[in-house]
Design an enzyme around this catalytic site. Structure first.
Site, PDB file in Angstrom:
ATOM      1  N   TYR A 108       0.828  -1.215   0.000  1.00  0.00           N
ATOM      2  CA  TYR A 108       0.000   0.000   0.000  1.00  0.00           C
ATOM      3  C   TYR A 108       0.856   1.256   0.000  1.00  0.00           C
ATOM      4  CZ  TYR A 108      -4.180  -2.801   0.440  1.00  0.00           C
ATOM      5  OH  TYR A 108      -5.189  -3.698   0.189  1.00  0.00           O
ATOM      6  N   ASN A 142     -13.843   2.889  -5.136  1.00  0.00           N
ATOM      7  CA  ASN A 142     -12.406   3.104  -5.263  1.00  0.00           C
ATOM      8  C   ASN A 142     -11.807   3.612  -3.958  1.00  0.00           C
ATOM      9  OD1 ASN A 142     -12.757   2.414  -7.928  1.00  0.00           O
ATOM     10  ND2 ASN A 142     -12.890   4.537  -8.627  1.00  0.00           N
ATOM     11  N   HIS A 159     -15.057   1.282   0.289  1.00  0.00           N
ATOM     12  CA  HIS A 159     -13.997   0.316   0.583  1.00  0.00           C
ATOM     13  C   HIS A 159     -12.778   0.934   1.256  1.00  0.00           C
ATOM     14  CE1 HIS A 159     -15.917  -2.200  -2.855  1.00  0.00           C
ATOM     15  NE2 HIS A 159     -16.505  -2.404  -1.685  1.00  0.00           N
ATOM     16  N   GLY A 230     -17.962   2.588 -14.530  1.00  0.00           N
ATOM     17  CA  GLY A 230     -16.727   1.830 -14.382  1.00  0.00           C
ATOM     18  C   GLY A 230     -16.795   0.674 -13.423  1.00  0.00           C
ATOM     19  N   THR A 231     -17.943   0.056 -13.295  1.00  0.00           N
ATOM     20  CA  THR A 231     -18.056  -1.124 -12.444  1.00  0.00           C
ATOM     21  C   THR A 231     -18.941  -2.152 -13.126  1.00  0.00           C
ATOM     22  OG1 THR A 231     -18.839  -1.973 -10.320  1.00  0.00           O
ATOM     23  CG2 THR A 231     -19.936  -0.006 -11.159  1.00  0.00           C
TER      24      THR A 231
END
Length: 286
Positions: A108, A142, A159, A230-231
């Protein structure tokens, strides 16, 4: 039904207007552009602003990984099940964190640096531009902050947020949530927070609950227009959000791929985020 909706909107408007008057009538607030009637101050600009807001339609956006692809920020998970060449289970699950927190922390750190190097794309900016004419809420799957950096004011992250780290023992305790910056984008593996636990990414790992799903559902329930960008609508519980849209509200789906949209009223604009937003704005103008 139309009369009921009209009445509800008017009740809401007068409630907001009355509340605003009660707040802004306080003498300690000094507004230059105001008039006094008795003990009440009237603010013409505020009144006009509230009238405009009350009559604005509300657009709720639900965005996924495809929203950020044009910014050079990679899709969360590719068709091969890998994320930046790592199996998702290693870097995006609680089991992966427990097994190797150093690997996850470094992963990350690298991803966060990529985010700080990326810029919002035109699609992000076009969503923000609609705030001039609509009430706009963004619900995003996102973990990037590109919507905020484009100027969007109301963003719900389902998320988590890549720019933040938190306690691994108590992830949602605000006392231990830290915001990282481009000048200080990394966390040294093994760093501990105030409760003695390891700092972990402020990310909802696979298998963990999604605390913001209920606020997101409430937003969708109030949408005059729902736009999904976009999903593939395959990741649950986020994929269920479309079903909370009011029956009268149109739903637009912007995605270049074939999508299994099981709701008959979905209008599929089969293209990328920026092109889809251009088309959507033209549709809204008509």
């Amino acid at each position: 039904m139309e009369f009921q909706l009209y009445t509800l909107k008017n009740q809401l408007f007068f409630f907001v207007l009355s509340y605003a008057y009660s707040i802004f009538a306080l003498d300690r607030l000094n507004f230059d552009n105001s008039n006094r009637i008795g003990c009440l101050r009237i603010y013409p600009n505020l009144t006009l602003h509230l009238i405009i807001i009350a009559n604005m339609k509300k657009i709720v956006f639900l965005t996924g990984a495809g929203m950020s692809v044009e910014s050079g920020f990679k899709t969360f998970r590719g068709n091969d099940g890998l994320w930046e060449d790592y199996p998702v289970e290693q870097v995006a699950s609680h089991e992966g964190w427990e097994a190797n927190p150093t690997l996850v922390t470094n992963f990350y750190n690298k991803l966060r640096q990529q985010l700080f190097d990326a810029q919002p794309n035109e699609g992000h900016r076009l969503i923000k531009s609609l705030e001039d004419h609509y009430q706009v809420s963004v619900i995003t799957q996102n973990v990037d902050n590109l919507h905020e950096r484009a100027g969007s004011k109301h963003v719900i992250h389902l998320h988590g947020e890549l720019t933040k780290v938190c306690s691994s023992a108590d992830p949602y305790n605000p006392a231990y949530i830290q915001e990282l910056t481009p000048a200080n984008p990394t966390v040294a593996p093994g760093t501990r927070t105030g409760d003695g636990s390891l700092l972990r990414p402020f990310i909802v790992f696979f298998g963990e609950s999604v605390p913001m799903i209920e606020p997101a559902a409430e937003e969708v329930k109030t949408a005059d227009i729902l736009v999904i960008i976009g999903t593939s609508l395959q990741v649950y519980p986020a994929a269920s959000l479309a079903y909370y849209a009011p029956a009268h509200s149109p739903i637009y789906l912007i995605d270049p791929g074939a999508v299994d949209a099981r709701m008959n009223r979905v209008v599929h604009l089969q293209c990328g985020a920026t092109e889809g937003m251009r088309r959507l704005i033209n549709i809204l103008k008509d």
